[in-house]
Write a protein that holds these residues in place. Sequence first.
Motif, PDB file in Angstrom:
ATOM      1  N   THR A  71      -3.774 -25.856  -0.134  1.00 33.27           N
ATOM      2  CA  THR A  71      -3.767 -25.103   0.849  1.00 33.27           C
ATOM      3  C   THR A  71      -3.335 -23.861   0.860  1.00 33.27           C
ATOM      4  O   THR A  71      -2.369 -23.610   0.076  1.00 33.27           O
ATOM      5  CB  THR A  71      -3.486 -26.077   2.476  1.00 33.27           C
ATOM      6  OG1 THR A  71      -3.652 -26.780   2.957  1.00 33.27           O
ATOM      7  CG2 THR A  71      -3.773 -25.260   3.217  1.00 33.27           C
ATOM      8  N   GLU A  72      -4.427 -22.886   0.740  1.00 34.81           N
ATOM      9  CA  GLU A  72      -4.286 -21.652   0.996  1.00 34.81           C
ATOM     10  C   GLU A  72      -3.281 -20.697   1.743  1.00 34.81           C
ATOM     11  O   GLU A  72      -3.273 -20.915   3.141  1.00 34.81           O
ATOM     12  CB  GLU A  72      -5.712 -20.116   0.848  1.00 34.81           C
ATOM     13  CG  GLU A  72      -6.693 -21.323  -0.496  1.00 34.81           C
ATOM     14  CD  GLU A  72      -7.690 -19.987  -0.667  1.00 34.81           C
ATOM     15  OE1 GLU A  72      -8.786 -19.531   0.237  1.00 34.81           O
ATOM     16  OE2 GLU A  72      -8.585 -20.258  -1.534  1.00 34.81           O
ATOM     17  N   LEU A  73      -2.010 -19.928   1.106  1.00 39.14           N
ATOM     18  CA  LEU A  73      -1.597 -18.665   2.306  1.00 39.14           C
ATOM     19  C   LEU A  73      -1.580 -17.545   2.039  1.00 39.14           C
ATOM     20  O   LEU A  73      -1.190 -17.687   0.689  1.00 39.14           O
ATOM     21  CB  LEU A  73      -0.182 -19.450   2.161  1.00 39.14           C
ATOM     22  CG  LEU A  73       0.123 -21.678   2.628  1.00 39.14           C
ATOM     23  CD1 LEU A  73       1.587 -21.455   2.328  1.00 39.14           C
ATOM     24  CD2 LEU A  73      -0.311 -21.773   3.361  1.00 39.14           C
ATOM     25  N   GLN A  74      -1.549 -17.169   3.152  1.00 41.62           N
ATOM     26  CA  GLN A  74      -1.739 -15.588   2.695  1.00 41.62           C
ATOM     27  C   GLN A  74      -0.423 -15.347   3.403  1.00 41.62           C
ATOM     28  O   GLN A  74       0.249 -15.194   4.083  1.00 41.62           O
ATOM     29  CB  GLN A  74      -2.275 -14.387   3.429  1.00 41.62           C
ATOM     30  CG  GLN A  74      -3.655 -14.553   3.209  1.00 41.62           C
ATOM     31  CD  GLN A  74      -4.295 -13.306   1.735  1.00 41.62           C
ATOM     32  OE1 GLN A  74      -3.148 -13.155   1.368  1.00 41.62           O
ATOM     33  NE2 GLN A  74      -5.732 -13.445   1.625  1.00 41.62           N
ATOM     34  N   ILE A  75       0.793 -14.628   2.194  1.00 45.05           N
ATOM     35  CA  ILE A  75       2.063 -14.354   2.280  1.00 45.05           C
ATOM     36  C   ILE A  75       2.411 -12.662   1.673  1.00 45.05           C
ATOM     37  O   ILE A  75       1.909 -12.394   0.535  1.00 45.05           O
ATOM     38  CB  ILE A  75       3.328 -14.930   0.959  1.00 45.05           C
ATOM     39  CG1 ILE A  75       2.711 -16.207   2.358  1.00 45.05           C
ATOM     40  CG2 ILE A  75       4.477 -14.437   1.689  1.00 45.05           C
ATOM     41  CD1 ILE A  75       3.567 -17.576   0.881  1.00 45.05           C
ATOM     42  N   ASP A  76       3.008 -11.799   2.725  1.00 45.66           N
ATOM     43  CA  ASP A  76       3.119 -10.194   2.165  1.00 45.66           C
ATOM     44  C   ASP A  76       1.299  -9.713   1.376  1.00 45.66           C
ATOM     45  O   ASP A  76       1.420  -9.067   0.507  1.00 45.66           O
ATOM     46  CB  ASP A  76       3.965 -10.088   1.258  1.00 45.66           C
ATOM     47  CG  ASP A  76       4.714 -10.567   2.075  1.00 45.66           C
ATOM     48  OD1 ASP A  76       5.324 -10.709   3.691  1.00 45.66           O
ATOM     49  OD2 ASP A  76       6.053 -10.938   1.527  1.00 45.66           O
ATOM     50  N   GLY A  77      -0.018  -9.822   1.938  1.00 41.64           N
ATOM     51  CA  GLY A  77      -1.004  -9.677   1.447  1.00 41.64           C
ATOM     52  C   GLY A  77      -0.952 -10.687  -0.307  1.00 41.64           C
ATOM     53  O   GLY A  77      -2.636  -9.809  -0.215  1.00 41.64           O
ATOM     54  N   LYS A  78      -0.428 -11.841  -0.878  1.00 44.09           N
ATOM     55  CA  LYS A  78      -0.671 -11.919  -1.470  1.00 44.09           C
ATOM     56  C   LYS A  78      -1.684 -13.555  -1.696  1.00 44.09           C
ATOM     57  O   LYS A  78      -0.767 -13.631  -0.337  1.00 44.09           O
ATOM     58  CB  LYS A  78       0.379 -12.055  -2.597  1.00 44.09           C
ATOM     59  CG  LYS A  78       0.530 -10.826  -3.042  1.00 44.09           C
ATOM     60  CD  LYS A  78       1.577 -11.118  -4.227  1.00 44.09           C
ATOM     61  CE  LYS A  78       1.061 -11.276  -5.573  1.00 44.09           C
ATOM     62  NZ  LYS A  78       2.375 -11.360  -6.836  1.00 44.09           N
ATOM     63  N   LEU A  79      -2.340 -14.033  -2.242  1.00 50.01           N
ATOM     64  CA  LEU A  79      -2.538 -15.465  -1.839  1.00 50.01           C
ATOM     65  C   LEU A  79      -2.561 -16.235  -2.471  1.00 50.01           C
ATOM     66  O   LEU A  79      -1.306 -16.057  -4.234  1.00 50.01           O
ATOM     67  CB  LEU A  79      -3.734 -15.676  -2.507  1.00 50.01           C
ATOM     68  CG  LEU A  79      -5.140 -16.884  -2.263  1.00 50.01           C
ATOM     69  CD1 LEU A  79      -5.443 -17.052  -0.815  1.00 50.01           C
ATOM     70  CD2 LEU A  79      -6.055 -16.950  -2.645  1.00 50.01           C
ATOM     71  N   TYR A  80      -1.544 -17.493  -2.116  1.00 49.81           N
ATOM     72  CA  TYR A  80      -0.749 -18.629  -2.962  1.00 49.81           C
ATOM     73  C   TYR A  80      -1.290 -19.567  -2.645  1.00 49.81           C
ATOM     74  O   TYR A  80      -2.462 -20.082  -1.593  1.00 49.81           O
ATOM     75  CB  TYR A  80       0.823 -19.028  -2.823  1.00 49.81           C
ATOM     76  CG  TYR A  80       1.316 -17.647  -2.668  1.00 49.81           C
ATOM     77  CD1 TYR A  80       2.157 -17.285  -4.207  1.00 49.81           C
ATOM     78  CD2 TYR A  80       1.814 -16.298  -1.752  1.00 49.81           C
ATOM     79  CE1 TYR A  80       2.627 -15.905  -4.628  1.00 49.81           C
ATOM     80  CE2 TYR A  80       2.486 -15.306  -2.486  1.00 49.81           C
ATOM     81  CZ  TYR A  80       2.803 -15.362  -3.558  1.00 49.81           C
ATOM     82  OH  TYR A  80       3.483 -14.350  -4.148  1.00 49.81           O
TER      83      TYR A  80
END
Length: 92
Positions: A71-80
Motif C-alpha cells: 500500500t502506497e504511503l506519502q510521508i513528508d513528501g516521499k513515497l513509501y
Amino acid sequence: MSKVHIKPLADRVLVEPAAAEEKTVGGIIIPDSAKEKPQKGEVIAVGPGKKDEPMTVKAGDKVLYGKYSGTELQIDGKLYLIMKESDIYAIA
C-alpha cells in the motif's frame, strides 16, 4: 537510509521504492506516463514479526517485490510502500 518515524506492526515492512528508469538502454527518454512502477526498493523499517515467525529481512536490505504489492504511503513528501514480508520475493 531515510529517517522515518513509523514502526510497522507484526510481519509488515516499510519499503522505499527505487526510482523509475528515466532512459532506456538505447538512450531514449521515457515520459512519465510510460514509466513502469519499480519492483525493487530498500527496507526502511521492519515489524517484530508474528509469534513463532521471526522476520527474515532487516532495515537496509535491498528487496524485490511484486508489481502490485503493498500500500502506497506519502510521508513528508516521499513515497513509501508498506507490505507483508510474504509479498517480498527476494533480497538482492
